[in-house]
Every structure is written in structure tokens, then in C-alpha cells.
Design an enzyme around this catalytic site. Sequence first.
Site, PDB file in Angstrom:
ATOM      1  N   HIS A 163       0.848  -1.205   0.000  1.00 39.26           N
ATOM      2  CA  HIS A 163       0.000   0.000   0.000  1.00 39.26           C
ATOM      3  C   HIS A 163       0.881   1.253   0.000  1.00 39.26           C
ATOM      4  O   HIS A 163       0.676   2.184  -0.797  1.00 39.26           O
ATOM      5  CB  HIS A 163      -0.902  -0.020   1.243  1.00 39.26           C
ATOM      6  N   GLU A 164       1.880   1.285   0.885  1.00 36.87           N
ATOM      7  CA  GLU A 164       2.745   2.461   0.985  1.00 36.87           C
ATOM      8  C   GLU A 164       3.686   2.574  -0.211  1.00 36.87           C
ATOM      9  O   GLU A 164       3.995   3.675  -0.672  1.00 36.87           O
ATOM     10  CB  GLU A 164       3.538   2.438   2.301  1.00 36.87           C
ATOM     11  N   HIS A 167       2.068   4.435  -3.001  1.00 38.20           N
ATOM     12  CA  HIS A 167       2.150   5.885  -2.785  1.00 38.20           C
ATOM     13  C   HIS A 167       3.524   6.402  -3.202  1.00 38.20           C
ATOM     14  O   HIS A 167       3.653   7.384  -3.933  1.00 38.20           O
ATOM     15  CB  HIS A 167       1.987   6.223  -1.293  1.00 38.20           C
ATOM     16  N   ASP A 174      -4.895   7.508  -1.577  1.00 36.48           N
ATOM     17  CA  ASP A 174      -5.816   6.651  -0.834  1.00 36.48           C
ATOM     18  C   ASP A 174      -7.217   6.704  -1.431  1.00 36.48           C
ATOM     19  O   ASP A 174      -7.662   7.740  -1.936  1.00 36.48           O
ATOM     20  CB  ASP A 174      -5.877   7.090   0.637  1.00 36.48           C
TER      21      ASP A 174
END
Length: 912
Positions: A163-164, A167, A174
Site C-alpha cells: 500500500h505504501e 504511494h 488513498d
Amino acid sequence: MTKIVEKGTMRVFKSLVLLFLVPVVRGSMVQLKNGGYEDIVIAINPELPEDHNIIRNIKDMVKEASTYLFNATKQRFFFKAVKIIIPQHWLPKSEYLSVKTESYDKADVIVANPYLKYGDDPYTLQYGGCGEKGRYIHFTPDFLLNDTLYNIYGSRGTKVFVHEWAHLRWGVFDEYNNDAPFYVSVNSGKASVEATRCSADITGKYIVQSCTGNNCMTRECDYDQQTKLYEAGCKFVPEKTQNAPASIMYMQSLPSVVEFCDQSTHNEKATNLQNKMCNYHSTWEVIMNSTDFSNTSPINSASPPFETSFSLLQTKDRAVCLVLDVSGSMAGYNRIKHLYQAAEIFLLQIIEMGSWVGIVTFESTAQITSNLRQIVSENVRQDLIKYLPKSAGGGTNICAGVRKGFEVIKQKYSNLDGSEIVLLTDGEDSGMSICLKEVEDSGSIIHTIALGPSAAPELEQFSDMTGGLKFYATDTVDSNGLQDAFSGISSGSGNISEQSIQLESTAQSVAVKQWMNGTVTVDSTVGKDTFFVVTWDRSTSPPDILLRDPKGKEYRTSNFTVSDLNLRTARLNIAGTAEVGDWLYWIQNNHTVSQVISMIVTSRPASLAVPPVTVKAHMNKDTNNFPNPMVIYAEVSQGFLPVLGATVMATVEPQTGSAVELRLLDDGSGADITKNDGIYSKYFTTFKGNGRYNLKVHIQGRNQTVRLGRRQSRALYVPGYIENGEIKINAPRPEVSDDEIQAKLGSFNRVATGGSFVVKNVPSGGIIDVFPPCKITDLEAQFEEDKIHLSWTAPGNDLDEGQADRYIIKMSESLLDLRNTFEDATSVNTSSLIPKPAGTKESFQFKPENVTIENGTIIYFAIRAIDNASLTSEVSNVVQAALFVPPKESLPDTLPTEVITKIGDCVLLFIF
């Protein structure tokens, strides 16, 4: 005809924007080779106590994440090689290698405690827009060590890290939104309130939990009669068992979630940052549009072709060699004197205790003037400044200087790994290329300072290859550029408690008998080792100085020290910890002619327990081709929390022409991506020719306005799950109260250098208007009875500067039609709407025509701005105005339920 020009202009500008959206992230050394990410740097903060479980869990996390990423990206990417930086105070081990050009400050992932016990949300610091790489991922040690957090965030490796990474690497956002957790949706003609999520197929319930002591009750959410959405405190709690495989950027913790939302699963109606920032495109579309994707092919394998390998690197004492140009040209423009003043500040005030420092000078040949000395006392500092150069002559041989600097460092260390060279030159040197490979392979970091307009254009290559800083100082006497450059070369170790912080750096030409006055605020986070330094450029005797501390104590010229070696600098070191508050100064030019006087103030953190307010300033890229715009960023933070409400002024100094001043804003409009994230931004378009430019920012915070904020781009803190029909709620997310974060900050002053950047292809015959108004990104809409109320922040004439000429507002019942075919949508009459100056709040109310407004009506709106040269902005974010009359609230379960039945002429009332 006008429309054709506008469309053509937009096509050109969109191509510019695409170029502009691929800046190089400063510091990151990650390479992608055959689908494998290599040279990922994970750094452990030097304040953390030794705990080898952190290293073990980092390894486990990345190994798991590699397989998960491989599958989530359809067999395309995996993690091949990772470097972990170990703090210097951890006991050395045989398997620990030396850091080379890696450092904590340039790490892709940092492991550090939160500030104010803010909780353990993993997050990624993102400065830029859609598709732009982030700065770093932050994990807390508790997140890495505490397995009970699995239920809140999901598995560290198979869920959170990916998830990170999305980014950080691909600039996606998000798909949840804590600020707008619900929105109105219409399906099959029926309106309902939905949780902001992706995909919309994720099922769950809307509940409110209220607790008294350990006794908690849950109930279904009621509607808020003002917002027409669910009440405050309402949470969407998902079923733990789902069929939906997407999305990693929404609720990464769900067991079923194994992929990113793509075109088929993306929820473009959700009011989240991904939709707002990426023009309603799915995360997978953004990833597919990345250079990573275009440079790789799917791998024909069920699992990554390599298991992740790890290197453990340990930091060591800082070793710095100043390599200073003393060629003949350094005699001009007082350069050698300015060099002495600036290098003296570095040796006496900037370089950290315990560091090793050597000095080399060069012209046609190079000389060692001081071997490595360890800074263990004030006496060593004072001794070192005796070896700074005072005269100039000869040619310029940069490679000779660098090689001699390497020689100095090798007197102490067997190799150059992790060492630093500060290379200053004002001259050209056609022979630089002969040592480029040597520099690249050295393991040393080279920081470069280009002085004046003729410094070798190849100089920055040394910094680019080794991860060093780049600075440029003009000969403009009132810029302090050289002092600021040396002040910006602090350690990249992450040990902020040791670092010098610049509170002030200002200079001005002062006429005979006139005064230079000012105020410097010393805040509670600094005050140790505080220096007030006054410099002047003509007289051999000091000006008249009066400095008054917050309690009224006065320091005069006689209290300042003027060194026999440097007759144009007066220095005052405040004993102990400087008084907190406003320090006032008055300096009178008592010379017979005008002269430039400057005030420079540095300090160190007052306490190990309280992190200081810090500033990091930079441009979005190091090299720019006109007519692409640039963005100035200044990140203001305390610990890891953003500082809000500061006044941030940027000064950009070109190679020729006068400096440009701009105010940076954190309002979520123009160049600023996210409101209230402590990252202050502004477009820079005032290009004054080709060559180097220098960036400097002044930051001022005042008691009444400054407060701390919260980070964005976080892994979702899941409120709980529904398992087998039973609601299981997680502990509430730890929050810091507004009172607590407000009380931590008072007034403060900071100055930071943002280094240098190079601009090319600026036309010599003057610049025509090529920059349209910037995209409006904060458009909002709502129904007010039978009218629509729109609000947004005004763009400028040139991006976010100046004033637009007019607006075009369009409306449609289809979000995607409005996004894709803006020109064909229904126009709103804007004849009465005159644009305000950039940064001003706009408000516009009107009654939509030819629209039947009833319960469940949703109308979408978007806006473009046009300047006086008929250049048109991109289409704004698309917003909805929804008319939704909530169903009447159901009675609580605890009250009796009434059932009314009619049989013939009788009415029966049953109460259960």
C-alpha cells in the site's frame, strides 16, 4: 476560432504537464532492473535503542511484500535488493558493511518513533500530484514489532508495505477519505448514502459505537439532517469475508484484497483523493502509465524470480573535507573573503561535535592545508579556521582538488565509504571529465557549491552521481548565498539533536549612519549553542551593534568577538540556553560609505526529548527545460508532524537579474496538492534566462496562528470487522487533542536553503505568455433549496500567480461525460462572475435551468479558467451536488415495535 486556439493551447500545455509530472526524487537511489527493485534504502533512526527484532521484521516484511507485489502487479514487479542502515551506536558486527553514499536523510523508508505518541499509522510523505514519486515511507518501531496491530492494518508485508510502496513509487492516493467518509449515490433510480471506498463491491454495515467505561453499545447510524449523510462518528465496518479482490489502496487489511482497483472495479463516484488527484482514473491505470511499467514486461513465473537480498550498513563518524578553489578568479568580487566568512561559520557553528574535518585548497595544483581533525572542543574549531585560505592565484584543476580531498580522508579511513567532500569553485575546468568515473566509484558524497556565473557547468554531475547537495551563490553582496550554502551542509544521519538550525540569514546595503533593524525569535525547541553573527564588507572595524534579549539584557559591539583572522565578522555565542522569545537587534553603519551588513543566527535543539521545528526546501526538479513550470516546496515540521499556519517566503535568485520573492501556501490550491499538510508550495515561472538559480526560504510562525497537523497518505486504520454476523470493533485510533498540539508550539523563525537548480531553453528575446491559469482542484458544490452553490480557490493568470480573465462552468448528469467531453456539456451562465486574484476564495450561486430537481437528483460540475491571452486551464476536479432526502429514522431496537394490521372493518394493534 477562439475554441480551436484554446484546444490547441491546451494540447501543448498538457504535454508540458506530462513532462513536468516526472521529477527526479532527491536522494532515492532505487533502480528497477528486469522487474526487480534494487538499492531500496531502509534507515533506522539513530535515536532508537538497539533491537535486532526490528531488522528481522523488516526482512520478513519485505520478503512477504515481494511476492504480494508480484501478484498484485500481474507478475511484473518485485523487491530484489534492500539496504538497511544501522545506527552508529548499535554494537558493530562482522556482517555490517559501511554506508557509502546512502544516508538516513535520503532513505526510501525510515523507522522512527512518532512525535507526541501519535499512534502507529504507516504513511508516505507525498509532495506532488498524481504519478509523482513520494519522499519516504515512515514506519514506527511499534508497528514493526507489535503483532496485535495486524487486526488494524493487516499483515505488514502482504498488505501494508505494498500500500505504501504504491504511494511512494507511483504517486497514487488513498481510496478512503476520513474527511468525507460518505457520499450520495444513485443506482437504478434509487438514492442511498455509501461509504467512500473502492471497490464499491466491498460489503459491510454502518454503525456507531458509544462506550461508558468498558461497556460499549453499537447501533445503526442515523442521518445528519444538515449534511443529509450519516451522522458524525458513523463508521463503515466491513464483512471480514468478502468476494471483492480490490483494492489495496482502500482497505488493504481485508483477506480478499489482492489487487489494485482497475477500470472495471474503480469507483469513480467516491469522494477520495485518488479520484480528485488522478482525474477519476483508477490506481492501476496510473501504475500502467508509469515509466516503471513501460520499461518492464510481465515475467513468466508464478513467483518472483529472486528472493529479496539484504545488506546491513552501519554509519560511522562524519568525515568531511573542504576542497576550496583559490584560483586567480577567486580574488575578484571579494570572493576569497566571502569564502572565508562562510567556511568559518561552517567550522565554528555548523559541523557537529565528534565529526572529522580536513581542508584542501586547489588552483592548478592542490595542497592539503589541514589533515583530518576531530571536533572535540571549541579549541579545535578555532584552530581549524587558521587554515582557511586568505589569498588567491593560479589556474583551476578541480580533479586535483577532489583527489587531494580523497587523500586527506584516507589518512584515517581505509576507504572513502560514507565520507563527504564540500567542493567549492568559481571557475571552468575542461578536464573535469577525467575523474568522473573515479568520483562515481569512490563511495564518497560530494556536495558542490558553484560560486559566480562562470563555475564549471559540469560541476553538478559530481553531486548527481554521489547523492550530494548542490548549491549556487551569486556575487550579489546582499544575498548571503555562500553562508547559506555552508549552513545547509549538515549531517544526513537523522540525528537532529546534534544539527545546527538556521534561525536567520539576512543582508542589506546600509547607508552611512543608517540602521539595519530586525527581530529574531528563539523558540523553546532550540537555544543551545546559539550564535549571532554580524558581517560587513568594507570597514575593518565593526559597525555599532545593539542586541537585546527577551528579558531586556543588552549585548553591544564590545560583547561580540572579532577575530584577528577575519576582520569583517563579529560573533556572539550565547552562554547556556538562549532566552525564549523575541531578540531585537539594531546595527548602525558607522563607516564613511554605504556597506552591506548581514545578520546570521544559528542554534541547536534545546532538548533531546523535544524535536525542533525544521524546514526542508527544494524545487520539484533539479533541471528544467522552459516552458515547463517548476514548483517550490517548503516542508515545515516538528518531529513527524506538519506545522500549519506559518508564513513562508521563498527567494529565487537567478544567475542574472534581480531575485524573485514568492509566498508559499498550504491551502490545497494551485501548486499545493493537499491543504494543511505542512508542505507549502508555489509554482515558479519567472525565468530570467538560462543557467543556475538559487532557492532560499524564510519561515515565520506566530503564537496565534501556528499549530501542528496530521499526515495524509496513511494505511487505513480499520475500525473493526463483521465475522459470522458478529461486529468486532478495534480499539479507537489514538488521537492527539487539538489543545495538546496547539500548546506545543510558540513563535519561531527559520531560514533554509533549497539548493540550486538549472534552467535551459529560455528564449533570449523575451518571454511570451505561455502559462495558462492553474487547474482548480478544490471546487465544491451543494444544493441550497432550489439553487446550486459553488465555491473554489481562484487560480491566477500564470498558473497560481495573478488574476484569470474569465471562467467557464459546465454541468452534466454524468461525471465521466463531464471529465471526458467538457466542451459538450451544458454551460452555466457566468457573465456576472469576474475572477478574483489568485488564492482568493470564490463563491457563485445560480439556479440550474431545464433540470427537474427531485429527491435523488445528482448534478456534476466542473470549471475552467481562461487568461487574457486565451490560454485555458485544465478541467477542474468534478464535484457533485446531490439532493437527497434521507428516509425517516427507524426507531431504536430497544423500543417496542408496533405492527398495525387491518382485518375487515377492525384495526388490530400488536405491540412486540
